[in-house]
Motif scaffolding. Structure first.
Motif, PDB file in Angstrom:
ATOM      1  N   GLU A   3       0.761  -1.350   0.014  1.00 41.95           N
ATOM      2  CA  GLU A   3       0.044  -0.160   0.070  1.00 41.95           C
ATOM      3  C   GLU A   3       0.965   1.079   0.008  1.00 41.95           C
ATOM      4  OE1 GLU A   3      -3.188   2.133   2.917  1.00 41.95           O
ATOM      5  OE2 GLU A   3      -3.057   0.154   3.021  1.00 41.95           O
ATOM      6  N   LYS A   4       0.737   2.291  -0.787  1.00 36.89           N
ATOM      7  CA  LYS A   4       1.284   3.571  -0.668  1.00 36.89           C
ATOM      8  C   LYS A   4       1.269   4.222   0.434  1.00 36.89           C
ATOM      9  CE  LYS A   4       1.655   4.655  -5.621  1.00 36.89           C
ATOM     10  NZ  LYS A   4       1.148   5.764  -6.674  1.00 36.89           N
ATOM     11  N   LEU A   5       1.968   4.929   0.828  1.00 35.00           N
ATOM     12  CA  LEU A   5       2.094   5.645   2.167  1.00 35.00           C
ATOM     13  C   LEU A   5       1.572   7.023   1.745  1.00 35.00           C
ATOM     14  CD1 LEU A   5       2.290   6.060   5.182  1.00 35.00           C
ATOM     15  CD2 LEU A   5       4.874   6.729   4.553  1.00 35.00           C
ATOM     16  N   PHE A   6       1.889   7.491   0.570  1.00 33.51           N
ATOM     17  CA  PHE A   6       1.239   8.809   0.012  1.00 33.51           C
ATOM     18  C   PHE A   6       0.663   8.636  -1.348  1.00 33.51           C
ATOM     19  CE2 PHE A   6       4.490   9.971   3.345  1.00 33.51           C
ATOM     20  CZ  PHE A   6       3.833  10.937   3.885  1.00 33.51           C
ATOM     21  N   LEU A   7      -0.242   9.383  -1.688  1.00 36.22           N
ATOM     22  CA  LEU A   7      -0.982   9.563  -2.775  1.00 36.22           C
ATOM     23  C   LEU A   7      -0.506  10.669  -3.480  1.00 36.22           C
ATOM     24  CD1 LEU A   7      -4.672   8.247  -1.844  1.00 36.22           C
ATOM     25  CD2 LEU A   7      -2.569   6.964  -2.796  1.00 36.22           C
ATOM     26  N   GLU A   8      -0.442  10.613  -4.942  1.00 34.06           N
ATOM     27  CA  GLU A   8      -0.247  11.892  -5.648  1.00 34.06           C
ATOM     28  C   GLU A   8      -1.440  12.113  -6.611  1.00 34.06           C
ATOM     29  OE1 GLU A   8       3.099  10.579  -7.970  1.00 34.06           O
ATOM     30  OE2 GLU A   8       4.564  10.824  -6.436  1.00 34.06           O
ATOM     31  N   ALA A   9      -1.364  13.182  -7.013  1.00 32.51           N
ATOM     32  CA  ALA A   9      -2.650  13.905  -7.861  1.00 32.51           C
ATOM     33  C   ALA A   9      -3.203  12.772  -8.889  1.00 32.51           C
ATOM     34  CB  ALA A   9      -2.197  15.244  -8.463  1.00 32.51           C
ATOM     35  N   GLU A  10      -2.291  12.244  -9.649  1.00 33.29           N
ATOM     36  CA  GLU A  10      -2.715  10.984 -10.555  1.00 33.29           C
ATOM     37  C   GLU A  10      -3.314   9.991  -9.856  1.00 33.29           C
ATOM     38  OE1 GLU A  10       0.821  12.407 -10.260  1.00 33.29           O
ATOM     39  OE2 GLU A  10       0.569  13.656 -12.035  1.00 33.29           O
ATOM     40  N   ALA A  13      -6.937  11.510  -8.998  1.00 30.53           N
ATOM     41  CA  ALA A  13      -7.581  11.696 -10.082  1.00 30.53           C
ATOM     42  C   ALA A  13      -8.337  10.192 -10.532  1.00 30.53           C
ATOM     43  CB  ALA A  13      -6.923  12.384 -11.102  1.00 30.53           C
ATOM     44  N   GLU A  14      -7.429   9.114 -10.544  1.00 30.06           N
ATOM     45  CA  GLU A  14      -8.150   7.934 -10.829  1.00 30.06           C
ATOM     46  C   GLU A  14      -8.965   7.426  -9.930  1.00 30.06           C
ATOM     47  OE1 GLU A  14      -6.204   3.470 -11.471  1.00 30.06           O
ATOM     48  OE2 GLU A  14      -4.759   5.377 -11.893  1.00 30.06           O
ATOM     49  N   ILE A  15      -8.787   7.470  -8.688  1.00 29.57           N
ATOM     50  CA  ILE A  15      -9.784   7.043  -7.789  1.00 29.57           C
ATOM     51  C   ILE A  15     -10.934   7.804  -7.819  1.00 29.57           C
ATOM     52  CG2 ILE A  15     -10.088   6.944  -5.167  1.00 29.57           C
ATOM     53  CD1 ILE A  15      -7.012   6.602  -4.626  1.00 29.57           C
ATOM     54  N   LEU A  16     -10.874   9.085  -7.856  1.00 31.76           N
ATOM     55  CA  LEU A  16     -12.294   9.749  -7.867  1.00 31.76           C
ATOM     56  C   LEU A  16     -12.930  10.229  -9.280  1.00 31.76           C
ATOM     57  CD1 LEU A  16     -11.431  12.334  -5.042  1.00 31.76           C
ATOM     58  CD2 LEU A  16     -12.627  10.310  -4.807  1.00 31.76           C
ATOM     59  N   HIS A  17     -11.926   9.652 -10.292  1.00 29.00           N
ATOM     60  CA  HIS A  17     -12.526  10.158 -11.729  1.00 29.00           C
ATOM     61  C   HIS A  17     -12.702  11.470 -11.740  1.00 29.00           C
ATOM     62  CE1 HIS A  17     -13.120   5.806 -12.294  1.00 29.00           C
ATOM     63  NE2 HIS A  17     -13.786   5.673 -11.172  1.00 29.00           N
ATOM     64  N   ILE A  18     -11.681  12.168 -11.548  1.00 28.71           N
ATOM     65  CA  ILE A  18     -11.715  13.650 -11.827  1.00 28.71           C
ATOM     66  C   ILE A  18     -10.399  14.075 -12.357  1.00 28.71           C
ATOM     67  CG2 ILE A  18     -13.311  14.085  -9.667  1.00 28.71           C
ATOM     68  CD1 ILE A  18     -10.478  14.875  -7.803  1.00 28.71           C
ATOM     69  N   SER A  19     -10.419  15.540 -12.681  1.00 27.98           N
ATOM     70  CA  SER A  19      -9.314  16.005 -13.201  1.00 27.98           C
ATOM     71  C   SER A  19      -8.038  16.201 -12.472  1.00 27.98           C
ATOM     72  CB  SER A  19      -9.491  17.425 -13.829  1.00 27.98           C
ATOM     73  OG  SER A  19      -9.449  18.314 -12.766  1.00 27.98           O
ATOM     74  N   ARG A  20      -6.630  16.035 -12.864  1.00 29.33           N
ATOM     75  CA  ARG A  20      -5.383  16.299 -12.146  1.00 29.33           C
ATOM     76  C   ARG A  20      -5.553  17.829 -11.256  1.00 29.33           C
ATOM     77  NH1 ARG A  20       0.012  14.700 -14.755  1.00 29.33           N
ATOM     78  NH2 ARG A  20      -0.361  16.795 -14.992  1.00 29.33           N
ATOM     79  N   GLY A  21      -6.243  18.636 -11.896  1.00 25.84           N
ATOM     80  CA  GLY A  21      -6.250  19.946 -11.321  1.00 25.84           C
ATOM     81  C   GLY A  21      -6.990  19.969  -9.987  1.00 25.84           C
ATOM     82  N   ALA A  23      -7.682  17.328  -8.279  1.00 23.99           N
ATOM     83  CA  ALA A  23      -7.008  16.560  -7.353  1.00 23.99           C
ATOM     84  C   ALA A  23      -5.954  17.307  -6.517  1.00 23.99           C
ATOM     85  CB  ALA A  23      -6.380  15.189  -8.109  1.00 23.99           C
ATOM     86  N   TYR A  24      -5.293  18.154  -7.238  1.00 23.72           N
ATOM     87  CA  TYR A  24      -4.361  19.250  -6.603  1.00 23.72           C
ATOM     88  C   TYR A  24      -4.889  20.021  -5.486  1.00 23.72           C
ATOM     89  CZ  TYR A  24      -0.143  17.661  -9.393  1.00 23.72           C
ATOM     90  OH  TYR A  24       0.956  17.185  -9.884  1.00 23.72           O
ATOM     91  N   VAL A  25      -6.136  20.370  -5.786  1.00 23.83           N
ATOM     92  CA  VAL A  25      -7.274  21.213  -4.860  1.00 23.83           C
ATOM     93  C   VAL A  25      -7.277  20.424  -3.574  1.00 23.83           C
ATOM     94  CG1 VAL A  25      -8.981  22.458  -4.609  1.00 23.83           C
ATOM     95  CG2 VAL A  25      -8.000  22.872  -6.675  1.00 23.83           C
ATOM     96  N   ILE A  26      -7.614  19.055  -3.858  1.00 21.34           N
ATOM     97  CA  ILE A  26      -8.000  18.342  -2.852  1.00 21.34           C
ATOM     98  C   ILE A  26      -6.762  18.005  -1.818  1.00 21.34           C
ATOM     99  CG2 ILE A  26      -8.752  15.653  -2.146  1.00 21.34           C
ATOM    100  CD1 ILE A  26     -10.720  16.074  -4.450  1.00 21.34           C
ATOM    101  N   ILE A  27      -5.600  17.898  -2.449  1.00 23.67           N
ATOM    102  CA  ILE A  27      -4.212  17.287  -1.809  1.00 23.67           C
ATOM    103  C   ILE A  27      -4.027  18.726  -0.840  1.00 23.67           C
ATOM    104  CG2 ILE A  27      -1.920  17.236  -2.202  1.00 23.67           C
ATOM    105  CD1 ILE A  27      -2.539  15.416  -4.418  1.00 23.67           C
ATOM    106  N   LYS A  28      -4.330  19.897  -1.454  1.00 28.40           N
ATOM    107  CA  LYS A  28      -3.844  21.074  -0.908  1.00 28.40           C
ATOM    108  C   LYS A  28      -4.582  21.313   0.339  1.00 28.40           C
ATOM    109  CE  LYS A  28      -3.232  26.054  -1.448  1.00 28.40           C
ATOM    110  NZ  LYS A  28      -3.259  27.401  -2.300  1.00 28.40           N
ATOM    111  N   GLN A  29      -6.019  20.989   0.224  1.00 31.71           N
ATOM    112  CA  GLN A  29      -6.926  21.313   1.217  1.00 31.71           C
ATOM    113  C   GLN A  29      -6.757  20.324   2.456  1.00 31.71           C
ATOM    114  OE1 GLN A  29     -11.092  20.760   0.140  1.00 31.71           O
ATOM    115  NE2 GLN A  29     -11.604  20.373   2.482  1.00 31.71           N
TER     116      GLN A  29
END
Length: 60
Positions: A3-10, A13-21, A23-29
Protein backbone atom coordinates in the motif's frame (compact mmCIF):
# COMPACT_ATOMS: atom_id res chain seq x y z
CA UNK A 1 1.62 -5.10 -3.83
CA UNK A 2 2.34 -2.80 -0.93
CA UNK A 3 0.00 0.00 0.00
CA UNK A 4 1.27 3.48 -0.86
CA UNK A 5 2.00 5.70 2.12
CA UNK A 6 1.36 8.85 0.06
CA UNK A 7 -0.95 9.48 -2.87
CA UNK A 8 -0.18 11.85 -5.72
CA UNK A 9 -2.61 13.82 -7.88
CA UNK A 10 -2.65 11.11 -10.55
CA UNK A 11 -3.70 8.52 -7.95
CA UNK A 12 -6.49 10.70 -6.56
CA UNK A 13 -7.71 11.65 -10.03
CA UNK A 14 -7.97 7.96 -10.92
CA UNK A 15 -9.70 6.99 -7.66
CA UNK A 16 -12.29 9.79 -7.84
CA UNK A 17 -12.55 10.03 -11.66
CA UNK A 18 -11.70 13.74 -11.61
CA UNK A 19 -9.13 15.96 -13.30
CA UNK A 20 -5.58 16.23 -12.00
CA UNK A 21 -6.19 19.92 -11.34
CA UNK A 22 -9.09 19.14 -9.00
CA UNK A 23 -6.98 16.40 -7.37
CA UNK A 24 -4.30 19.00 -6.57
CA UNK A 25 -6.97 21.20 -4.95
CA UNK A 26 -8.01 18.26 -2.75
CA UNK A 27 -4.39 17.51 -1.83
CA UNK A 28 -3.81 21.14 -0.87
CA UNK A 29 -6.95 21.19 1.30
CA UNK A 30 -6.07 17.95 3.09
CA UNK A 31 -2.47 19.02 3.63
CA UNK A 32 -3.64 22.31 5.15
CA UNK A 33 -5.81 20.34 7.59
CA UNK A 34 -2.88 18.09 8.48
CA UNK A 35 -0.54 21.05 8.92
CA UNK A 36 -3.01 22.68 11.32
CA UNK A 37 -2.92 19.46 13.35
CA UNK A 38 0.87 19.73 13.58
CA UNK A 39 1.85 17.15 10.98
CA UNK A 40 4.62 17.54 8.45
CA UNK A 41 3.24 17.55 4.91
CA UNK A 42 4.77 16.98 1.50
CA UNK A 43 3.66 19.35 -1.23
CA UNK A 44 1.82 17.54 -4.02
CA UNK A 45 1.25 14.39 -1.97
CA UNK A 46 -1.13 13.43 0.80
CA UNK A 47 -1.09 10.65 3.36
CA UNK A 48 -3.18 7.82 1.93
CA UNK A 49 -4.80 6.83 5.23
CA UNK A 50 -5.92 10.40 5.89
CA UNK A 51 -7.26 10.69 2.34
CA UNK A 52 -9.37 7.54 2.64
CA UNK A 53 -10.54 8.54 6.13
CA UNK A 54 -11.83 11.84 4.76
CA UNK A 55 -13.21 10.24 1.61
CA UNK A 56 -15.75 8.01 3.35
CA UNK A 57 -17.25 10.90 5.38
CA UNK A 58 -17.07 8.91 8.59
CA UNK A 59 -16.16 9.99 12.08
CA UNK A 60 -14.22 7.79 14.42
Amino acid sequence: MTEKLFLEAEDIAEILHISRGKAYVIIKQLNEELKEQGYIVIRGKVNSKYFFKKLVYAEE
